[in-house]
Write an enzyme that holds these catalytic residues in place. Structure first.
Site, PDB file in Angstrom:
ATOM      1  N   LYS A 125      32.397 -43.735  53.763  1.00 26.41           N
ATOM      2  CA  LYS A 125      33.769 -44.240  53.667  1.00 26.41           C
ATOM      3  C   LYS A 125      34.712 -43.318  54.430  1.00 26.41           C
ATOM      4  CE  LYS A 125      37.329 -43.695  51.150  1.00 26.41           C
ATOM      5  NZ  LYS A 125      38.453 -43.999  52.058  1.00 26.41           N
ATOM      6  N   GLU A 148      32.929 -30.182  50.060  1.00 27.17           N
ATOM      7  CA  GLU A 148      33.608 -29.317  51.034  1.00 27.17           C
ATOM      8  C   GLU A 148      35.095 -29.536  50.808  1.00 27.17           C
ATOM      9  OE1 GLU A 148      32.068 -27.328  53.046  1.00 27.17           O
ATOM     10  OE2 GLU A 148      30.041 -28.119  53.227  1.00 27.17           O
ATOM     11  N   CYS A 195      40.888 -27.532  57.051  1.00 30.62           N
ATOM     12  CA  CYS A 195      40.525 -26.928  55.758  1.00 30.62           C
ATOM     13  C   CYS A 195      40.384 -25.420  55.878  1.00 30.62           C
ATOM     14  CB  CYS A 195      39.244 -27.545  55.247  1.00 30.62           C
ATOM     15  SG  CYS A 195      37.924 -27.490  56.447  1.00 30.62           S
ATOM     16  N   GLU A 204      47.660 -24.401  49.227  1.00 31.18           N
ATOM     17  CA  GLU A 204      47.344 -24.938  50.547  1.00 31.18           C
ATOM     18  C   GLU A 204      48.479 -25.869  50.990  1.00 31.18           C
ATOM     19  OE1 GLU A 204      44.146 -27.819  50.703  1.00 31.18           O
ATOM     20  OE2 GLU A 204      43.365 -26.827  52.475  1.00 31.18           O
TER      21      GLU A 204
HETATM   22  P1  NAP Z   1      41.551 -36.557  49.715  1.00 29.31           P
HETATM   23  O1  NAP Z   1      42.701 -37.310  49.215  1.00 29.31           O
HETATM   24  O2  NAP Z   1      40.719 -35.775  48.779  1.00 29.31           O
HETATM   25  O3  NAP Z   1      40.664 -37.621  50.513  1.00 29.31           O
HETATM   26  C1  NAP Z   1      39.365 -37.367  50.996  1.00 29.31           C
HETATM   27  C2  NAP Z   1      38.567 -38.652  50.943  1.00 29.31           C
HETATM   28  O4  NAP Z   1      38.333 -39.028  49.581  1.00 29.31           O
HETATM   29  C3  NAP Z   1      39.285 -39.832  51.576  1.00 29.31           C
HETATM   30  O5  NAP Z   1      38.320 -40.662  52.197  1.00 29.31           O
HETATM   31  C4  NAP Z   1      39.901 -40.504  50.376  1.00 29.31           C
HETATM   32  O6  NAP Z   1      40.204 -41.842  50.596  1.00 29.31           O
HETATM   33  C5  NAP Z   1      38.810 -40.339  49.353  1.00 29.31           C
HETATM   34  N1  NAP Z   1      39.253 -40.438  47.959  1.00 29.31           N
HETATM   35  C6  NAP Z   1      40.515 -40.351  47.448  1.00 29.31           C
HETATM   36  N2  NAP Z   1      40.488 -40.484  46.104  1.00 29.31           N
HETATM   37  C7  NAP Z   1      39.193 -40.670  45.751  1.00 29.31           C
HETATM   38  C8  NAP Z   1      38.511 -40.862  44.504  1.00 29.31           C
HETATM   39  N3  NAP Z   1      39.152 -40.871  43.351  1.00 29.31           N
HETATM   40  N4  NAP Z   1      37.174 -41.004  44.513  1.00 29.31           N
HETATM   41  C9  NAP Z   1      36.489 -40.956  45.674  1.00 29.31           C
HETATM   42  N5  NAP Z   1      37.061 -40.789  46.878  1.00 29.31           N
HETATM   43  C10 NAP Z   1      38.410 -40.642  46.926  1.00 29.31           C
HETATM   44  O7  NAP Z   1      41.940 -35.522  50.817  1.00 29.31           O
HETATM   45  P2  NAP Z   1      42.902 -35.771  52.011  1.00 29.31           P
HETATM   46  O8  NAP Z   1      44.269 -35.483  51.503  1.00 29.31           O
HETATM   47  O9  NAP Z   1      42.641 -37.080  52.632  1.00 29.31           O
HETATM   48  O10 NAP Z   1      42.356 -34.617  52.994  1.00 29.31           O
HETATM   49  C11 NAP Z   1      42.878 -33.313  53.021  1.00 29.31           C
HETATM   50  C12 NAP Z   1      42.035 -32.330  52.200  1.00 29.31           C
HETATM   51  O11 NAP Z   1      40.701 -32.259  52.652  1.00 29.31           O
HETATM   52  C13 NAP Z   1      42.567 -30.931  52.263  1.00 29.31           C
HETATM   53  O12 NAP Z   1      42.733 -30.397  50.985  1.00 29.31           O
HETATM   54  C14 NAP Z   1      41.504 -30.160  53.042  1.00 29.31           C
HETATM   55  O13 NAP Z   1      41.461 -28.814  52.735  1.00 29.31           O
HETATM   56  C15 NAP Z   1      40.267 -30.900  52.728  1.00 29.31           C
HETATM   57  N6  NAP Z   1      39.261 -30.739  53.778  1.00 29.31           N
HETATM   58  C16 NAP Z   1      38.186 -29.921  53.570  1.00 29.31           C
HETATM   59  C17 NAP Z   1      37.219 -29.744  54.554  1.00 29.31           C
HETATM   60  C18 NAP Z   1      36.021 -28.836  54.348  1.00 29.31           C
HETATM   61  O14 NAP Z   1      35.095 -28.870  55.130  1.00 29.31           O
HETATM   62  N7  NAP Z   1      35.969 -28.011  53.331  1.00 29.31           N
HETATM   63  C19 NAP Z   1      37.339 -30.432  55.758  1.00 29.31           C
HETATM   64  C20 NAP Z   1      38.433 -31.249  55.945  1.00 29.31           C
HETATM   65  C21 NAP Z   1      39.379 -31.400  54.939  1.00 29.31           C
HETATM   66  P3  NAP Z   1      41.618 -42.263  51.214  1.00 29.31           P
HETATM   67  O15 NAP Z   1      42.012 -41.254  52.231  1.00 29.31           O
HETATM   68  O16 NAP Z   1      41.317 -43.569  51.816  1.00 29.31           O
HETATM   69  O17 NAP Z   1      42.604 -42.307  50.089  1.00 29.31           O
END
Ligand code: NAP
Ligand code: MG
Length: 591
Positions: free
Chosen positions: A190, A263, A297, A391
């Protein structure tokens, strides 16, 4: 004339990349995108609008996949998995090579689409995101080929549900899909709601590359689609995203038998010692925090600067910030593009505005109207300030000073995260002393943001667990071939021999190599299944846990030689073996 002056007098031209190739792809798909299941696109709906954050224009409409549509994708992956595994490593390698080659052939389309959809500068999508994604497929084609010989004791997990964020859409897809396919798994992925476009092109490429139907499935949607995938009958969930959603997923999968890798976020320290090559460290910092608008990240978002050079460093950094060009992501001479979405922009603004500590400096560079945020530096913060801890996930660097290497380590590790760390010094001995003390999955020395498919990447603490890339990453997509042997039979507890008398009735905690009374003084009675009192066990509180963690940090075990550790472990094993019956009886009594 000094070179700076020449640049100051130059008029910058623009060099926009032609976007028609990407717009044509969208038009060819009727302006709508949707799930790719069992080797074909299902009819798409206009449930959600996909936008170009730099202009706000709608790029396409997208299906919000329902629970039933997710189930269908999982069933397709389930049906395809046995044959994909049986096909063998060499056959899977052929498909992965074909994917890598076709991605190369479509590299420009992928780069332009990524910048349109996400807002990142074309320079980055063209030179970093897309080449690294391709490299992941080439690298894992090699692992697929080697699996029968190098990993003959491992087999696929089965069906993997994979959920990725919006900051590196195609690269995160590659990190997830390449190792899963190499080890014989099938996947349902997804993409993030904001950035599904390159995953759709990838689906097209799968059909061209001869990926058997059902091996790769992609479901479009939002968080609810992700949650449905977590609940589906998959064997593993691989998630990259925020710590809060990661926590929800860990709760949802607990006890389900599903494998899990997370991650998550970070607040990575960027440490500059007073002997560092300052201009290089400034340039590295530009890459650490303004790459991808800071939406990384592992961004080096916390500058820790030696007090003696702080003013000089900040001044040179500000001069460099003022030269950054912010604007149209499709312009090849742009350094900083658009923030992915107005909601994300509001979050960055809210966090920065709520902060009253320190001095805020915005780069003196023209900022276009819309979804853009200027490169920002906040100096004079203390380690406990909110912005040093939380963050921001945007182009905002926070800064504090230190005096000694020990203090630098202490401040660096004063974080709930542990993803990456960077340190700059010309003293190799200092670097080798400091690097292992930093709590981080990766430490870069005199460089930053170095990635390769062969190097495992991942975090500790609230940055998650599991590694992606390299040999380590393969462990997360395979399991041992044989089921583990049954545990040895133990003689049932008869009440004879080691009875309750033999048990220390006032067991204590064991901290720092000695028995310790619990700080609170409380203990609890332990009864056997027949209600017999077996003894009392201490109840530890926060202070006991703190003492134990401190004892662990101070013990120096990591610095002992492998030979010494081997001797101690053998000695422990011999002593445990000598007391086998006693242990068996106690376990039996308790259970
Ligand atoms: P997010 O809201 O956690 O979204 C990540 C993914 O999870 C998206 O595909 C999102 O869908 C989905 N999602 C949201 N709620 C969910 C739920 N309840 N159950 C299952 N999946 C769900 O994060 P983001 O705001 O898009 O991304 C930024 C974050 O990612 C930052 O905190 C960053 O540090 C972290 N990140 C970490 C890494 C690493 O390698 N450690 C790499 C990149 C980013 P939708 O977007 O469609 O809502
Ligand atoms: Mg989100």
């Amino acid at each position: 004339m000094p070179i700076e002056t020449i640049f100051d007098t130059m008029e910058y031209g623009t060099a926009p990349e032609d976007r028609s190739v990407a717009l044509q792809w969208i038009a060819n798909h009727g302006g709508l995108i949707g799930p790719y299941v069992n080797g074909a696109f299902a009819p798409a709906r206009d449930d959600l609008a996909i936008r170009n954050p730099a202009t706000g224009e709608k790029l396409a409409g997208m299906t919000l996949c329902t629970k039933d549509e997710v189930t269908e994708a999982v069933q397709s992956a389930r049906a395809a998995q046995p044959d994909w595994q049986k096909a063998g490593g060499a056959a899977r390698a052929r498909v992965l090579y074909a994917l890598a080659r076709l991605m190369q052939k479509h590299a420009r389309l992928l780069a332009v689409m990524e910048s349109l959809d996400n807002g990142k500068p074309i320079r980055e999508s063209r030179d970093i995101d897309i080449p690294l994604a391709i490299r992941h497929f080439y690298h894992h084609a090699g692992h697929a080929q080697l699996m029968p010989s190098a990993l003959s004791d491992r087999v696929a997990l089965g069906v993997c549900g994979q959920i990725i964020p919006w900051n590196f859409p195609l690269l995160m897809l590659a990190w997830k899909i390449a190792p899963a396919l190499a080890m014989g798994n099938t996947v349902v992925l997804k993409p993030a709601e904001y950035t599904p476009m390159t995953a759709m092109i990838f689906a097209d490429i799968c059909s061209q590359a001869g990926v058997p139907p059902g091996v790769v499935n992609i479901v479009t949607g939002d968080g609810s689609t992700g949650a449905a995938l977590v609940d589906a009958t998959v064997d593993k969930i691989a998630f990259t995203g925020s710590t809060s959603v990661g926590r929800q997923i860990q709760e949802a999968t607990a006890g389900s038998g599903k494998s899990l890798t997370l991650e998550l976020g970070g607040k990575s320290p960027y440490i500059v010692f007073d002997d560092a090559d300052i201009d290089s460290a400034v340039e590295g910092l530009v890459d650490a925090i303004w790459f991808n608008q800071g939406q990384v990240c592992c961004a080096g978002s916390r500058l820790l600067i030696h007090e003696a050079i702080a003013d000089d460093f900040h001044n040179r950094l500000k001069a460099r910030m003022d030269k950054l060009r912010i604007g149209d992501p499709l312009d090849k001479s742009i350094d900083v593009g658009a923030i992915v979405d107005p909601i994300q922009l509001q979050q960055i603004q809210a966090l920065v505005q709520a902060n009253t500590a320190g001095q805020t400096y915005h780069a003196q560079t023209p900022v276009p109207e819309g979804c853009f945020y200027p490169p920002t530096l906040i100096t004079g913060l203390h380690p406990a300030d909110t912005l040093m801890q939380e963050e921001i996930f945007g182009p905002v660097l926070v800064s504090t000073t230190f005096r000694t290497p020990a203090e630098a380590v202490e401040i660096a590790n004063n974080s709930k995260y542990g993803l990456a760390a960077t340190l700059w010094t010309e003293n190799i001995n200092l670097a080798l002393e400091i690097a292992p003390k930093l709590v981080a999955g990766v430490v870069w020395v005199n460089a930053t943001n170095l990635f390769d498919a062969a190097a495992g990447f991942g975090g500790t603490r609230e940055s998650g667990f599991g590694r992606e890339g390299g040999w380590e990453g393969l462990q997360a997509y395979s399991k041992p071939r044989q089921p583990l042997p049954e545990p040895a039979q133990v003689t049932p507890f008869t009440g004879q021999g080691a009875a309750a008398d033999d048990i220390d009735r006032t067991a204590k905690l064991f901290i720092g190599g000695k028995q310790a009374r619990p700080d609170g003084g409380y203990s609890q009675a332990i009864f056997g299944p027949k209600g017999q009192l077996l003894g009392h066990a201490p109840i530890a509180n926060r202070k006991d846990i703190r003492n134990a963690v401190q004892a662990q940090l101070a013990c120096g075990w990591g610095k002992t030689t492998g030979h010494l550790r081997a001797q101690i472990l053998y000695y422990l094993a011999e002593n445990l073996a000598a007391q086998t019956n006693r242990f068996a009886e106690r376990l039996d009594a308790m259970t």
